[in-house]
Design a protein around this motif. Structure first.
Motif, PDB file in Angstrom:
ATOM      1  N   ASP A 189      25.313   3.951  53.537  1.00  0.00           N
ATOM      2  CA  ASP A 189      24.009   4.578  53.367  1.00  0.00           C
ATOM      3  C   ASP A 189      24.194   6.080  53.181  1.00  0.00           C
ATOM      4  OD1 ASP A 189      24.473   5.606  55.929  1.00  0.00           O
ATOM      5  OD2 ASP A 189      23.007   4.296  56.891  1.00  0.00           O
ATOM      6  N   SER A 190      23.107   6.766  52.878  1.00  0.00           N
ATOM      7  CA  SER A 190      23.207   8.203  52.583  1.00  0.00           C
ATOM      8  C   SER A 190      23.686   8.998  53.796  1.00  0.00           C
ATOM      9  CB  SER A 190      21.871   8.754  52.073  1.00  0.00           C
ATOM     10  OG  SER A 190      20.841   8.534  53.004  1.00  0.00           O
TER      11      SER A 190
ATOM     12  N   GLU B  89      22.635  15.343  55.018  1.00  0.00           N
ATOM     13  CA  GLU B  89      22.141  14.125  54.373  1.00  0.00           C
ATOM     14  C   GLU B  89      21.223  14.443  53.196  1.00  0.00           C
ATOM     15  OE1 GLU B  89      20.163   9.780  55.402  1.00  0.00           O
ATOM     16  OE2 GLU B  89      20.446  11.232  57.019  1.00  0.00           O
TER      17      GLU B  89
ATOM     18  N   ARG C 222      21.620  13.014  49.414  1.00  0.00           N
ATOM     19  CA  ARG C 222      20.516  12.369  48.696  1.00  0.00           C
ATOM     20  C   ARG C 222      20.220  13.064  47.375  1.00  0.00           C
ATOM     21  NH1 ARG C 222      16.992  12.469  53.444  1.00  0.00           N
ATOM     22  NH2 ARG C 222      17.650  10.779  54.777  1.00  0.00           N
TER      23      ARG C 222
ATOM     24  N   LYS D 262      19.549   2.417  44.687  1.00  0.00           N
ATOM     25  CA  LYS D 262      18.587   2.242  45.772  1.00  0.00           C
ATOM     26  C   LYS D 262      18.340   0.767  46.045  1.00  0.00           C
ATOM     27  CE  LYS D 262      15.945   6.457  45.915  1.00  0.00           C
ATOM     28  NZ  LYS D 262      14.592   7.021  45.929  1.00  0.00           N
TER      29      LYS D 262
ATOM     30  N   GLU E 186      15.466  -1.139  48.176  1.00  0.00           N
ATOM     31  CA  GLU E 186      14.196  -0.978  48.895  1.00  0.00           C
ATOM     32  C   GLU E 186      13.938   0.483  49.260  1.00  0.00           C
ATOM     33  OE1 GLU E 186      12.407  -3.760  51.009  1.00  0.00           O
ATOM     34  OE2 GLU E 186      13.349  -5.399  49.929  1.00  0.00           O
ATOM     35  N   GLY E 187      14.240   1.391  48.331  1.00  0.00           N
ATOM     36  CA  GLY E 187      13.963   2.806  48.528  1.00  0.00           C
ATOM     37  C   GLY E 187      15.034   3.585  49.273  1.00  0.00           C
ATOM     38  N   HIS E 188      16.126   2.937  49.667  1.00  0.00           N
ATOM     39  CA  HIS E 188      17.193   3.596  50.417  1.00  0.00           C
ATOM     40  C   HIS E 188      18.469   3.624  49.586  1.00  0.00           C
ATOM     41  CE1 HIS E 188      14.734   3.560  54.041  1.00  0.00           C
ATOM     42  NE2 HIS E 188      14.411   2.319  53.717  1.00  0.00           N
ATOM     43  N   TRP E 189      19.117   4.803  49.536  1.00  0.00           N
ATOM     44  CA  TRP E 189      20.332   4.948  48.755  1.00  0.00           C
ATOM     45  C   TRP E 189      21.491   4.174  49.367  1.00  0.00           C
ATOM     46  CZ3 TRP E 189      20.580   6.560  44.005  1.00  0.00           C
ATOM     47  CH2 TRP E 189      19.598   7.420  43.515  1.00  0.00           C
ATOM     48  N   ARG E 190      22.292   3.571  48.486  1.00  0.00           N
ATOM     49  CA  ARG E 190      23.519   2.875  48.867  1.00  0.00           C
ATOM     50  C   ARG E 190      24.622   3.274  47.894  1.00  0.00           C
ATOM     51  NH1 ARG E 190      20.964   2.557  52.785  1.00  0.00           N
ATOM     52  NH2 ARG E 190      20.116   0.696  53.740  1.00  0.00           N
TER      53      ARG E 190
END
Length: 109
Positions: A34-35, A46, A50, A62, A64-68
């Motif tokens: 994750d970020s 962070e 991002r 992304k 579900e809206g979260h960076w990977r």
């Protein structure tokens, strides 16, 4: 030991076994970071990680809206940056660079 305690112990043991069997090894190149973890490994805030992800400076996507970020992609980025960003990284060095960065960060923290 009560029956409830026996059942709880058995369930906890099974849960540990299942988690251990399906856990992604820390050095798995397909591991998703994750970020926050990316920022930690690169020793940046962070928000910076991002921003780099949003601008395309760092490879990621992304969910579900979260960076990977895949560990292998981050290792490739670190190696390319170490090489001046102009040459393809040596695959033998990629993992070592990230391992050194992580080791240094753990000592500093």
């Amino acid at each position: 030991m009560s029956i409830e305690d026996s059942i709880r112990d058995a369930l906890e043991r099974v849960a540990r076994e299942v988690l251990a069997k399906h856990a992604v090894p820390a050095d798995d190149p397909l591991q998703l970071l994750d970020s926050a973890k990316v920022a930690e490994l690169l020793c940046v805030q962070e928000d910076t990680a991002r921003a780099w992800l949003a601008s395309g400076k760092l490879p990621g996507f992304k969910v579900e809206g979260h960076w990977r970020v895949r560990r292998a992609q981050l290792e490739h980025y670190v190696a390319a940056q170490a090489a001046g960003g102009t040459t393809a990284p040596d695959p033998a060095v990629v993992g070592a660079d990230l391992a050194l960065a992580m080791r240094g960060h753990r000592k500093a923290g």
